[in-house]
Design a protein around this motif. Sequence first.
Motif, PDB file in Angstrom:
ATOM      1  N   GLY A 142      21.826  23.931 -24.729  1.00 20.24           N
ATOM      2  CA  GLY A 142      22.489  24.290 -23.488  1.00 20.24           C
ATOM      3  C   GLY A 142      23.795  24.986 -23.739  1.00 20.24           C
TER       4      GLY A 142
ATOM      5  N   ARG B  78      24.678  20.817 -27.362  1.00 23.69           N
ATOM      6  CA  ARG B  78      23.496  19.999 -27.091  1.00 23.69           C
ATOM      7  C   ARG B  78      23.820  19.171 -25.861  1.00 23.69           C
TER       8      ARG B  78
ATOM      9  N   THR C  51      27.741  23.133 -16.658  1.00 26.09           N
ATOM     10  CA  THR C  51      26.838  23.056 -17.809  1.00 26.09           C
ATOM     11  C   THR C  51      25.453  23.525 -17.396  1.00 26.09           C
TER      12      THR C  51
ATOM     13  N   SER D 113      21.526  23.389 -19.171  1.00 28.56           N
ATOM     14  CA  SER D 113      20.701  22.962 -20.301  1.00 28.56           C
ATOM     15  C   SER D 113      19.254  23.349 -20.055  1.00 28.56           C
TER      16      SER D 113
END
Length: 287
Positions: free
Chosen positions: A246, A240, A258, A260
């Motif tokens: 994500g 999360r 990352t 998301s």
Amino acid sequence: MDRTALFEAQRPRLKRLAYRMLGSVAEAEDAVQDAWLRWTHAPQDVADPAAWLVRAATRLCIDRLRAAKAARAAYRGPWLPEPLIEPLDADPVERAEDVSVAFLLALERLSPLERAVFLLHDVFDEDYAAVAETLDRSEPAVRQLAARARAHVQEARPRFSIRPDKAAELAAAFMAAAATADVAQLSALLAEDAVMVTDGGGKRKAALRVLVGREDIIRLLQGLRWRGGVPEVERIELARINGAPGVVLRLAGGDPETVSFETDADGRISAIYEVRNPDKLGHVAMR
């Protein structure tokens, strides 16, 4: 209760406030540490330690925002907040609507004072009198700042959510389709008006503009695939990120990033936020 215990009791709240003010996990921790240093020199007879600490942390964050104004203006490419990462299968610590990337980007458009007023009153439930004291402003001035800020951010909080298992499926499906530039699958996953924001900060390759629309995003992914610019991913972890589904990626060579997602009412991806700037990923660890 001793001074250290009083501070530690407020630390989580101070960190939540500082992160929303600054959009940076590292800077939020530094601001809270600076608040601690000020607290060690505060008078012994502080009547309301919690209010004193909120006031100190808020003012420190405003100073940091003002000092960073030139750096933000010169930032290379789109700016995204440092990702706030929680395990996908854990109970969320933060309310998704208050840490969503869209919400934090909306806060970026506010002045430091507007941001502080809005967060203190609308998010942290401080009354206007307390906010006015914190910012050394009159209560009518604070109310005006709050109204102006509210008009900018009222549409930024996410309105749709999906179950964690569906979120995991969506994230995995997008990453698989993106890796092969599968046009049919990407078209099925993306909303027609989807946007994609990639933040490399001039340190790693990233799009230098916000991609707007499904076709624009697919063209970029096709181009990367054709040029061999899709990085090799060694490991993927579902997570999360800023309250939304994500993935945390570990690329060949060890670099993390990352990605998301936000979704629309139909369960399609409406926004993709990719953080590649290594300066924003120092706190990222994979399990």
